[in-house]
Motif scaffolding. Structure first.
Motif, PDB file in Angstrom:
ATOM      1  N   LEU A  60      -1.666   8.497  -0.888  1.00  0.00           N
ATOM      2  CA  LEU A  60      -0.799   7.320  -0.702  1.00  0.00           C
ATOM      3  C   LEU A  60      -0.884   6.807   0.734  1.00  0.00           C
ATOM      4  O   LEU A  60      -0.982   7.600   1.678  1.00  0.00           O
ATOM      5  N   ARG A  61      -0.783   5.492   0.883  1.00  0.00           N
ATOM      6  CA  ARG A  61      -0.857   4.894   2.221  1.00  0.00           C
ATOM      7  C   ARG A  61       0.274   5.377   3.131  1.00  0.00           C
ATOM      8  O   ARG A  61       1.386   5.589   2.648  1.00  0.00           O
ATOM      9  N   PRO A  62      -0.027   5.540   4.431  1.00  0.00           N
ATOM     10  CA  PRO A  62       1.009   6.005   5.361  1.00  0.00           C
ATOM     11  C   PRO A  62       2.165   5.026   5.458  1.00  0.00           C
ATOM     12  O   PRO A  62       1.975   3.816   5.304  1.00  0.00           O
ATOM     13  N   SER A  63       3.336   5.575   5.705  1.00  0.00           N
ATOM     14  CA  SER A  63       4.484   4.723   5.975  1.00  0.00           C
ATOM     15  C   SER A  63       5.446   5.492   6.854  1.00  0.00           C
ATOM     16  O   SER A  63       5.640   6.700   6.684  1.00  0.00           O
ATOM     17  N   ASP A 270       7.033  11.116  -2.752  1.00  0.00           N
ATOM     18  CA  ASP A 270       6.059  10.153  -2.210  1.00  0.00           C
ATOM     19  C   ASP A 270       6.326   9.829  -0.747  1.00  0.00           C
ATOM     20  O   ASP A 270       5.395   9.630   0.037  1.00  0.00           O
ATOM     21  N   ASP A 271       7.611   9.746  -0.360  1.00  0.00           N
ATOM     22  CA  ASP A 271       7.889   9.357   1.030  1.00  0.00           C
ATOM     23  C   ASP A 271       7.380  10.412   2.013  1.00  0.00           C
ATOM     24  O   ASP A 271       6.885  10.082   3.100  1.00  0.00           O
ATOM     25  N   ARG A 274       3.638  10.049   2.354  1.00  0.00           N
ATOM     26  CA  ARG A 274       3.300   8.917   3.246  1.00  0.00           C
ATOM     27  C   ARG A 274       3.535   9.280   4.708  1.00  0.00           C
ATOM     28  O   ARG A 274       2.767   8.886   5.601  1.00  0.00           O
ATOM     29  N   ASN A 277       0.723  11.516   5.770  1.00  0.00           N
ATOM     30  CA  ASN A 277      -0.486  10.707   5.981  1.00  0.00           C
ATOM     31  C   ASN A 277      -0.394   9.873   7.261  1.00  0.00           C
ATOM     32  O   ASN A 277      -1.411   9.613   7.909  1.00  0.00           O
ATOM     33  N   TYR A 311      -7.363   5.950   0.335  1.00  0.00           N
ATOM     34  CA  TYR A 311      -6.049   5.653  -0.257  1.00  0.00           C
ATOM     35  C   TYR A 311      -6.233   5.075  -1.646  1.00  0.00           C
ATOM     36  O   TYR A 311      -7.236   4.428  -1.923  1.00  0.00           O
TER      37      TYR A 311
END
Ligand code: GLU
Length: 313
Positions: A60-63, A270-271, A274, A277, A311
């Protein structure tokens, strides 16, 4: 003067020792009669790995947006990381300080820096390889960082970060061993750790080998040194850590399997994936990944570029 005298006495003993054919101690006829390490077993019917059918390395894309899991960790004030204590170079106890050290330990600290702003806000929990997935599923740990290969089968049970290290499985043998590759393993005893990709891959590439399955990588090193195994097979990164401890051993043969390492996270978080990542993206870009490689892994060769992130969203 006393040192010189002591030296002369020692030299005399050595010369006398050389001139006699008698061994000082009785050497057992077969070293394989020594007891095996605790929990070790000679196993058969290990299911061989299927060649990978999916690409589980896309994550999953970083956040930096803190979701519920990250908020919970911030409230607690520390990240709980599942890790090993007997993988030299990646996560091992420094014999002097008793502290856990290594590439995996430092990467876990970078995740803590990302999530909590403090690389020391990590609590390490020791895990064996078979405990890695259940510890994430039952919430014993927030992340697992234990030389863990991303596979399709594992990705059905847990989530993975992007790849933070590219290893490959090989063989470790004594320098005077005739074993040069997987083709020489028929009838030989090969040591690997239980519940790893390594054991399954040996079973696939060398079906006629006898497998010695142990609980810790250190046990494979000792089994090889005591003649209870004729080869060890796992990731080149782990084998290199053994070869550093015993220079009479060396890595041989081709890569038996690609072993991309990922950080494991509970599948519903998921958080946190991210955020992990985001930490990996930062250390790839700011040079931290390369300095950690230089700190721990130069025995594997000059630093490559950090593994590229893939990703899927
Ligand atoms: N990379 C392999 C795996 O994840 C071996 C590493 C280990 O279990 O310590 O199964």
């Amino acid at each position: 003067m006393r040192a010189v005298a002591a030296g002369l006495v020692l030299a005399a003993v050595l010369v006398a020792g050389c001139s006699t054919a008698q061994p000082l101690v009785d050497v057992p006829a077969s070293l394989t009669t020594l007891p095996l390490p605790s929990g070790a077993a000679v196993v058969s019917n290990v299911p061989g790995t299927a060649v990978e059918s999916c690409d589980a390395t896309a994550s999953l894309r970083p956040s930096a947006e803190p979701g519920p899991t990250v908020q919970k960790i911030r409230k607690r004030g520390r990240l709980v990381a599942g890790i090993d204590q007997s993988t030299n170079l990646f996560s091992f106890r420094d014999p002097v300080s008793g502290e856990l050290q290594g590439f995996d330990v430092d990467i876990a600290r970078e995740v803590a820096r990302e999530v909590l702003g403090n690389p020391d806000a990590v609590e390490f929990r020791l895990l064996t390889s078979p405990e890695r997935i259940s510890a994430l599923q039952d919430g014993t740990v927030d992340i697992v960082i234990k030389a863990m290969t991303i596979t399709c089968a594992r990705a059905e049970q847990i989530a993975f970060s992007t790849v933070y290290f590219d290893a490959s499985q090989r063989l470790l043998v004594p320098r005077d061993s005739p074993i040069q590759g997987p083709g020489d393993l028929a009838g030989k005893r090969v040591c690997s750790q239980v519940d790893t990709t390594s054991l399954a891959t040996v079973s696939r590439v060398a079906p006629k080998a006898t497998l010695l399955a142990v609980r810790n990588w250190d046990d494979c090193l000792v089994a090889l040194q005591q003649g209870q195994a004729e080869a060890v097979s796992t990731d080149n990164s782990i084998l290199a850590g053994m070869a550093v401890q015993d220079p009479s051993l060396h890595l041989v043969g081709p890569s038996l399997e690609a072993e991309p390492y990922g950080i494991g996270v509970n599948k519903s978080q998921d958080d946190l994936v991210r955020a992990v990542n985001a930490a990996l993206e930062r250390i790839r870009r700011d040079g931290t990944w390369s300095s950690l490689y230089l700190k721990w892994l130069t025995v594997l060769g000059p630093p490559p570029s950090p593994p590229q992130a893939k990703y899927r969203d």
